[in-house]
Scaffold this active site. Structure first.
Site, PDB file in Angstrom:
ATOM      1  N   GLU A 269      -0.663  -8.386   5.603  1.00 52.43           N
ATOM      2  CA  GLU A 269      -0.359  -8.438   7.039  1.00 52.43           C
ATOM      3  C   GLU A 269      -1.614  -8.266   7.881  1.00 52.43           C
ATOM      4  O   GLU A 269      -1.565  -8.481   9.094  1.00 52.43           O
ATOM      5  CB  GLU A 269       0.703  -7.383   7.393  1.00 52.43           C
ATOM      6  CG  GLU A 269       0.228  -5.933   7.458  1.00 52.43           C
ATOM      7  CD  GLU A 269      -0.012  -5.273   6.091  1.00 52.43           C
ATOM      8  OE1 GLU A 269       0.080  -5.968   5.055  1.00 52.43           O
ATOM      9  OE2 GLU A 269      -0.308  -4.074   6.072  1.00 52.43           O
TER      10      GLU A 269
ATOM     11  N   HIS B  92      -3.029  -5.336   1.742  1.00 53.99           N
ATOM     12  CA  HIS B  92      -2.348  -5.549   3.027  1.00 53.99           C
ATOM     13  C   HIS B  92      -2.412  -7.008   3.481  1.00 53.99           C
ATOM     14  O   HIS B  92      -3.255  -7.344   4.312  1.00 53.99           O
ATOM     15  CB  HIS B  92      -3.048  -4.727   4.117  1.00 53.99           C
ATOM     16  CG  HIS B  92      -2.898  -3.255   3.991  1.00 53.99           C
ATOM     17  ND1 HIS B  92      -1.905  -2.547   4.610  1.00 53.99           N
ATOM     18  CD2 HIS B  92      -3.645  -2.343   3.331  1.00 53.99           C
ATOM     19  CE1 HIS B  92      -2.034  -1.264   4.344  1.00 53.99           C
ATOM     20  NE2 HIS B  92      -3.083  -1.105   3.569  1.00 53.99           N
TER      21      HIS B  92
ATOM     22  N   CYS C  18       0.833  -1.197   0.000  1.00 53.63           N
ATOM     23  CA  CYS C  18       0.000   0.000   0.000  1.00 53.63           C
ATOM     24  C   CYS C  18       0.875   1.257   0.000  1.00 53.63           C
ATOM     25  O   CYS C  18       1.478   1.569  -1.010  1.00 53.63           O
ATOM     26  CB  CYS C  18      -0.974  -0.055   1.161  1.00 53.63           C
ATOM     27  SG  CYS C  18      -2.372   1.041   0.906  1.00 53.63           S
TER      28      CYS C  18
HETATM   29  N1  GLN Z   1      -3.556   6.338   0.797  1.00 58.03           N
HETATM   30  C1  GLN Z   1      -2.346   6.193   1.559  1.00 58.03           C
HETATM   31  C2  GLN Z   1      -1.239   7.019   0.924  1.00 58.03           C
HETATM   32  O1  GLN Z   1      -1.392   7.499  -0.164  1.00 58.03           O
HETATM   33  C3  GLN Z   1      -1.931   4.741   1.636  1.00 58.03           C
HETATM   34  C4  GLN Z   1      -2.906   3.977   2.461  1.00 58.03           C
HETATM   35  C5  GLN Z   1      -2.352   2.745   3.094  1.00 58.03           C
HETATM   36  O2  GLN Z   1      -1.145   2.520   3.164  1.00 58.03           O
HETATM   37  N2  GLN Z   1      -3.255   1.931   3.618  1.00 58.03           N
HETATM   38  O3  GLN Z   1      -0.219   7.213   1.539  1.00 58.03           O
END
Ligand code: GLN
Length: 194
Positions: free
Chosen positions: A174, A172, A81
């Site tokens: 995790e 994710h 992410c």
């Molecule tokens: N939207 C977040 C970002 O741009 C990332 C979200 C996440 O890591 N769950 O940093």
């Protein structure tokens, strides 16, 4: 067999990654906050969090340069992410500091806001049966450079990529009980491929 695995612990959900690695039977897991911490690990995970904040802090703490050097020397790195955003060379429509280690462009928050978070099955190349993808303000990959392999798509969008030992997933793993991706990451070779 993998040596010590590091989890970037500047901000975000790093503790969940540490738990997943322990459940996957990993060797000792180290939280990485400084270049010296990074010296003690042979692979690194960059967790979910806020990419603008962490991108700035990585530069400030000297970690950005240290991570780039280690990856150039063959250290595997996996971003989930926010981690995928920080690995990307470009972020659509924004100038924000990233590590630029994956030749891709990402679009932040591509599935909407926090309230639009969702879970669904995702097929990841090399992992066998689908994993449960947890998408929280997740990015997608909108441009893939040469040498970058797509590992997974969701709804037609690219949500997992790999270039050698540099791996990014929009979701994710995790946050689930499934440790197959963590085990897979522990098996990536640390030697440079070229
Ligand atoms: N939207 C977040 C970002 O741009 C990332 C979200 C996440 O890591 N769950 O940093």
């Amino acid at each position: 067999m993998a040596g010590r695995v590091g989890v970037l612990a500047v901000q975000g959900d790093f503790e969940r990654h540490c738990d997943s690695f322990r459940r996957a039977g990993a060797p000792p897991v180290a939280e990485v906050r400084t270049p010296a911490d990074l010296d003690g690990v042979d692979r690194l995970v960059i967790p979910g969090g806020e990419s603008t904040t962490v991108g700035m802090l990585l530069e400030r703490y000297g970690l950005a340069a240290a991570i780039r050097d280690r990856v150039a020397a063959g250290m595997p790195v996996w971003g989930t992410c926010m981690g995928l955003i920080l690995l990307a060379r470009e972020v659509e429509g924004r100038l924000q500091p990233t590590l630029g280690l994956l030749d891709v462009t990402v679009r932040r928050n591509a599935f909407g806001a926090q309230v639009n978070s969702f879970e669904d099955e995702v097929e990841v190349a090399g992992v066998g049966s689908p994993v449960l993808g947890v998408f929280i303000r997740a990015p997608i990959v909108t441009r893939i450079g040469p040498g970058v392999e797509t590992l997974a798509r969701y709804g037609g969008q690219v949500v997992a990529v790999r270039s050698g030992a540099v791996v990014g997933t929009s979701f994710h793993p995790e946050l689930t009980d499934d440790t197959r991706l963590h085990t897979w990451f522990l098996g990536l070779e640390t030697a440079p491929e070229k």
